[in-house]
Motif scaffolding. Structure first.
Motif, PDB file in Angstrom:
ATOM      1  N   GLY A 129       0.678  -1.153   0.113  1.00 13.12           N
ATOM      2  CA  GLY A 129       0.023   0.255  -0.012  1.00 13.12           C
ATOM      3  C   GLY A 129       0.797   1.235  -0.045  1.00 13.12           C
ATOM      4  N   GLN A 130       2.044   1.015   0.092  1.00  9.47           N
ATOM      5  CA  GLN A 130       3.104   2.152   0.099  1.00  9.47           C
ATOM      6  C   GLN A 130       3.848   2.330  -1.191  1.00  9.47           C
ATOM      7  OE1 GLN A 130       5.022   3.221   3.715  1.00  9.47           O
ATOM      8  NE2 GLN A 130       2.899   2.346   4.920  1.00  9.47           N
ATOM      9  N   GLU A 131       4.564   3.421  -1.596  1.00 14.38           N
ATOM     10  CA  GLU A 131       5.487   3.448  -2.470  1.00 14.38           C
ATOM     11  C   GLU A 131       6.888   2.753  -2.194  1.00 14.38           C
ATOM     12  OE1 GLU A 131       4.014   7.625  -4.507  1.00 14.38           O
ATOM     13  OE2 GLU A 131       5.976   7.374  -3.904  1.00 14.38           O
ATOM     14  N   ARG A 132       7.662   2.459  -3.067  1.00 16.53           N
ATOM     15  CA  ARG A 132       9.148   1.673  -2.941  1.00 16.53           C
ATOM     16  C   ARG A 132       9.787   2.934  -2.623  1.00 16.53           C
ATOM     17  NH1 ARG A 132      10.615  -2.914  -6.685  1.00 16.53           N
ATOM     18  NH2 ARG A 132      10.167  -1.496  -8.315  1.00 16.53           N
ATOM     19  N   GLU A 133      10.539   2.500  -1.335  1.00 14.06           N
ATOM     20  CA  GLU A 133      11.398   3.605  -0.808  1.00 14.06           C
ATOM     21  C   GLU A 133      13.028   3.357  -0.807  1.00 14.06           C
ATOM     22  OE1 GLU A 133      12.220   5.172   3.908  1.00 14.06           O
ATOM     23  OE2 GLU A 133      11.531   3.023   3.300  1.00 14.06           O
ATOM     24  N   GLY A 134      13.773   4.216  -1.335  1.00 10.63           N
ATOM     25  CA  GLY A 134      15.202   3.887  -1.363  1.00 10.63           C
ATOM     26  C   GLY A 134      15.684   4.363   0.011  1.00 10.63           C
ATOM     27  N   PHE A 135      16.506   3.571   0.598  1.00 12.08           N
ATOM     28  CA  PHE A 135      17.125   4.006   1.790  1.00 12.08           C
ATOM     29  C   PHE A 135      18.674   3.747   2.126  1.00 12.08           C
ATOM     30  CE2 PHE A 135      17.769  -0.388   3.304  1.00 12.08           C
ATOM     31  CZ  PHE A 135      17.018  -1.099   2.674  1.00 12.08           C
ATOM     32  N   ALA A 136      19.398   3.227   0.983  1.00  9.33           N
ATOM     33  CA  ALA A 136      20.688   3.008   1.037  1.00  9.33           C
ATOM     34  C   ALA A 136      21.216   2.850  -0.329  1.00  9.33           C
ATOM     35  CB  ALA A 136      21.270   1.734   1.786  1.00  9.33           C
TER      36      ALA A 136
END
Length: 129
Positions: free
Chosen positions: A42-49
């Motif tokens: 239900g959420q967007e794909r999130e870049g974190f590293a």
């Protein structure tokens, strides 16, 4: 054919650790950024590293800074993610990505999904209390 494949994720308890790897075949990334993303339903794909395949460069989202470590070896053929001090909010599907595109990279920054051309199929990480 360029392929990225994540290692198996897993279920860990709060405060635990996990190591993910991404094997890359069909190409050796040298002058590229490589990254880990995660997505909750239900959420967007999130870049974190983010890491550069050749230069000494790393970038982390505030949500994982100090707890996660991204690394690359094998001449850009393997990407790794060490996850420490895991929290329930780290529960997500984790994806590796490579093949940064210069135009989108300059416009959107290195954690934008549209920057990366190649993706793994994803691996689930579940953190339980």
């Amino acid at each position: 054919q360029i392929q990225l494949k994540e290692s198996a994720g897993g279920s860990v308890q709060v405060g635990g650790s996990l190591r993910l790897s991404c094997s890359i075949t069909g190409y050796t990334f040298v002058n590229d950024y490589m990254a880990w993303f995660r997505q909750v339903p239900g959420q967007e794909r999130e870049g974190f590293a983010v890491v550069h395949a050749y230069r000494d460069y790393r970038n982390y989202a505030d949500s994982v800074k100090g707890r996660f470590t991204i690394s690359v070896d094998g001449g850009g053929n393997s990407l790794h993610l060490q996850l420490n001090s895991l929290k329930p909010e780290d529960t997500a599907m984790y994806y590796c990505a490579a093949g940064s595109k210069r135009g989108p990279l300059a416009r959107l920054g290195d954690m934008a999904e549209s920057v990366y051309e190649f993706w793994g199929q994803g691996t689930q990480v579940t953190v339980s209390s």
